[in-house]
Motif scaffolding. Structure first.
Motif, PDB file in Angstrom:
ATOM      1  N   ARG A  80      43.628  38.510  31.778  1.00  0.00           N
ATOM      2  CA  ARG A  80      44.654  37.985  30.867  1.00  0.00           C
ATOM      3  C   ARG A  80      44.056  36.966  29.909  1.00  0.00           C
ATOM      4  N   ARG A 135      44.806  52.103  31.466  1.00  0.00           N
ATOM      5  CA  ARG A 135      45.303  51.693  32.780  1.00  0.00           C
ATOM      6  C   ARG A 135      46.187  52.764  33.413  1.00  0.00           C
ATOM      7  N   VAL A 144      41.851  42.332  29.677  1.00  0.00           N
ATOM      8  CA  VAL A 144      43.168  42.677  30.217  1.00  0.00           C
ATOM      9  C   VAL A 144      43.299  42.184  31.652  1.00  0.00           C
ATOM     10  N   TRP A 145      42.301  42.475  32.493  1.00  0.00           N
ATOM     11  CA  TRP A 145      42.377  42.084  33.909  1.00  0.00           C
ATOM     12  C   TRP A 145      42.509  40.575  34.069  1.00  0.00           C
ATOM     13  N   THR A 182      40.394  53.591  39.251  1.00  0.00           N
ATOM     14  CA  THR A 182      39.362  52.604  39.588  1.00  0.00           C
ATOM     15  C   THR A 182      39.007  51.790  38.341  1.00  0.00           C
ATOM     16  N   PRO A 183      38.425  50.606  38.530  1.00  0.00           N
ATOM     17  CA  PRO A 183      38.071  49.768  37.376  1.00  0.00           C
ATOM     18  C   PRO A 183      37.089  50.476  36.431  1.00  0.00           C
ATOM     19  N   GLU A 184      36.120  51.174  37.003  1.00  0.00           N
ATOM     20  CA  GLU A 184      35.106  51.827  36.172  1.00  0.00           C
ATOM     21  C   GLU A 184      35.725  52.927  35.332  1.00  0.00           C
ATOM     22  N   LEU A 228      38.345  39.258  40.614  1.00  0.00           N
ATOM     23  CA  LEU A 228      39.283  39.492  41.703  1.00  0.00           C
ATOM     24  C   LEU A 228      39.661  38.191  42.407  1.00  0.00           C
ATOM     25  N   ASN A 229      38.667  37.407  42.750  1.00  0.00           N
ATOM     26  CA  ASN A 229      38.929  36.173  43.494  1.00  0.00           C
ATOM     27  C   ASN A 229      37.660  35.313  43.528  1.00  0.00           C
ATOM     28  N   PRO A 230      37.716  34.087  42.983  1.00  0.00           N
ATOM     29  CA  PRO A 230      36.516  33.241  42.909  1.00  0.00           C
ATOM     30  C   PRO A 230      35.944  32.890  44.292  1.00  0.00           C
ATOM     31  N   LEU A 281      33.275  41.692  38.355  1.00  0.00           N
ATOM     32  CA  LEU A 281      34.489  42.254  38.935  1.00  0.00           C
ATOM     33  C   LEU A 281      34.916  41.444  40.164  1.00  0.00           C
ATOM     34  N   THR A 282      33.956  41.085  41.003  1.00  0.00           N
ATOM     35  CA  THR A 282      34.269  40.293  42.194  1.00  0.00           C
ATOM     36  C   THR A 282      34.819  38.930  41.798  1.00  0.00           C
ATOM     37  N   MET A 342      38.773  53.061  34.347  1.00  0.00           N
ATOM     38  CA  MET A 342      39.595  52.438  33.312  1.00  0.00           C
ATOM     39  C   MET A 342      38.732  51.995  32.138  1.00  0.00           C
ATOM     40  N   TRP A 400      28.160  43.930  36.207  1.00  0.00           N
ATOM     41  CA  TRP A 400      29.487  44.505  36.458  1.00  0.00           C
ATOM     42  C   TRP A 400      30.092  44.095  37.805  1.00  0.00           C
ATOM     43  N   SER A 401      29.327  44.309  38.859  1.00  0.00           N
ATOM     44  CA  SER A 401      29.870  44.081  40.201  1.00  0.00           C
ATOM     45  C   SER A 401      30.213  42.606  40.421  1.00  0.00           C
TER      46      SER A 401
END
Lengths: 256, 280
Positions: free
Chosen positions: B49, B222, B46-47, B227-229, B171-173, B167-168, B231, B163-164
């Motif tokens: 897409r 959602r 989902v995050w 928080t992501p965790e 968010l943004n490469p 997630l990072t 969710m 996970w971390s």
């Protein structure tokens, strides 16, 4: 390749973005405790060069040498948070490494957003968002802080305030700073060294030296003589009255 | 729940109630074993897409089934291999930095069509296509359970381990690169996990509804989380409840289990969205 005083040094960088050559033969280094600002017209390759320095983009030619164990704090130009991703300010600070509670609270406090830890990132104003990005970057206690037009979307006093904070952070942590900025007057007051980029490095040096260079005049016009005057002015007064610096209409001189 | 449904399962009238319990227990275990890791992985889908991406990978599974039957190989490994190949191809396509949405659409539906064609060409024509398209959780064997729980645990463990970094990178490469995280490598991990998840879930919900099981619980979660965790955890929970609820619904109404599970999950999504809208 690096001597003791350098944090990072890029040599003979050539890079493409979307198949288009953007950088050619670029050298760029940042020393310990030094604030280096990249300026240049749109499409001059500033952001591309930052990506290469960060290691997010592999250069076509040349190489980037880093001090062993170099920790980098990065403040992007804009961070798009997908609306499907819930994220509190506090949780964001833990990316990618969990921050101790006291350190996280101190970082928010120092960034001037101490009360916002439980808020959703998506609810923050532009200025608050940038401050949280900065707080996160500082939590890693970086040797090198990289900022890509970090004050976009901030108003004049807001961005002046932001850059003063960068200088304070540099004095505090002793880190080097590499930033891209469009705001020439701020650049002139806050930088130790200015690198003017336009696909290649057209000129480079102290703010005073660079604004006297013919290449600079060609890119930014002769009106930037005003920027130099402002630079001297701001530098002389930088330590007493913050609110007062920007009330001279001298910003207009930049574009005159 | 199993005890109330004894009367409706007519096909197994001759079996003892112990056996009945056993196949229901196996079905419930299989459904939950798929739904839990799907909730975690689904949050990333989902995050980022990646729904189309999931569809393309899942549809490729049908081609994997057909090829495995043609060459008399294990269906599981056929599905894993073809889903991985599809996922790797999509990943390479994205790596070229072009807009890939239409290419994904072509691959997702072209892959499904090619799979259906290949199934029709399998000698003997004795393939139960419905089972692969919509799942067949009531015939789950002990061996299937090992695959489902083993594969599901592997997916969950890899997700939690990375996970971390994942997630990072999501968010943004550039943010990831500055922290020494290779965003492309993390994305590749997600792509591989997606292929594994498809192979694990095929028996339970079938190729057509795998993406639904990934996306719907996460989308429902959602609205409830900050928080992501949280969710991802709530998504796994909603998925698990939908799995059991869907199984119960299917037994009561004598409907296919996979679509029943997805219907329960979608109802949960609608209820949560409605409650959220009313509260505002």
């Amino acid at each position: 390749m690096l001597n003791d005083t350098l944090l990072i040094a890029a040599r003979d960088i050539a890079a493409r973005q979307g198949g288009r050559p953007v950088l050619e033969g670029v050298n760029l280094s940042v020393g310990k405790g030094e604030i280096v600002t990249l300026v240049g017209p749109n499409g001059s390759g500033k952001s591309t060069l930052l990506k290469v320095m960060l290691g997010a983009l592999a250069p076509e030619a040349g190489r980037v040498a880093r001090m062993p164990g170099l920790r980098v704090g990065y403040v992007p130009q804009k961070l798009h948070l997908d609306s499907t991703l819930p994220m509190t300010v506090r949780r964001f600070l833990d990316l990618p490494v969990r921050a101790p509670r006291a350190a996280a609270e101190a970082a928010l406090e120092r960034a001037g957003v101490g009360a916002l830890g439980r808020r959703q990132m998506a609810e923050l104003s532009g200025g608050q968002f940038q401050r949280v990005l900065l707080a996160r970057a500082l939590l890693a206690r970086p040797h090198l802080l990289v900022l890509d037009e970090a004050t976009q979307g901030l108003d004049q006093p807001g961005s002046a305030d932001f850059y003063r904070q960068i200088e304070a952070v540099r004095d505090d942590l002793g880190c080097g700073v590499l930033m891209v900025s469009h705001e020439l007057h701020v650049v002139m007051s806050a930088s130790d060294r200015v690198v003017c980029l336009n696909g290649h490095v057209c000129c480079e040096g102290t703010p005073a030296a660079v604004s006297a260079a013919p290449e600079w005049r060609q890119l930014f016009g002769t009106g930037t003589g005003g920027a130099l005057a402002l630079y001297r002015h701001e530098h002389d007064h930088a330590h007493h009255d913050h609110g007062h610096d920007h009330d001279h209409g001298s910003h207009d001189q930049l574009h005159a | 729940m199993p005890t109330t449904t004894t009367g409706t399962t007519t096909t197994t009238a001759a079996t003892t109630s112990f056996m009945l319990d056993d196949f229901l227990v196996r079905a419930a275990l299989a459904a939950v074993g798929v739904a839990l890791p799907a909730g975690l992985l689904g949050s990333f889908v989902v995050w980022r897409r990646m729904a189309y991406f999931g569809d393309a990978t899942a549809h490729a599974a049908i081609l994997g089934v057909a090829l495995a039957l043609m060459f008399e190989l294990s269906v599981l490994w056929g599905v894993v291999a073809v889903a991985l190949a599809m996922a790797a191809a999509l990943h390479a396509l994205e790596g070229q930095g072009r807009e890939v949405n239409s290419a994904l659409g072509v691959l997702a539906h072209g892959g499904l069509a090619a799979g259906l064609l290949a199934v029709a060409l399998v000698p003997g024509g004795r393939v139960d296509l419905d089972a692969y398209l919509f799942g067949d959780v009531l015939t789950v064997t002990r061996g299937d359970l090992v695959v489902i729980w083993g594969g599901g645990a592997l997916v969950a463990a890899l997700l939690i381990w990375r996970w971390s970094a994942l997630l990072t990178a999501t968010l943004n490469p550039d943010l990831a690169a500055a922290a020494g995280i290779d965003a492309r490598r993390e994305t590749l991990l997600l792509v591989v996990l997606m292929a594994l998840m498809v192979a694990v879930a095929l028996k339970v919900v079938g190729a057509l509804l795998i993406t639904a099981l990934l996306i719907i619980p996460a989308a429902a979660a959602r609205g409830l989380t900050r928080t992501p965790e949280a969710m991802a955890g709530v998504a796994a929970l909603i998925g698990g409840v939908a799995a059991l609820g869907g199984l119960g619904l299917a037994l009561r109404l004598d409907t296919p289990v996979g679509p029943s599970i997805v219907c329960v999950a979608a109802s949960a999504y609608a209820a949560i969205a409605l409650a959220g809208a009313l509260r505002r």
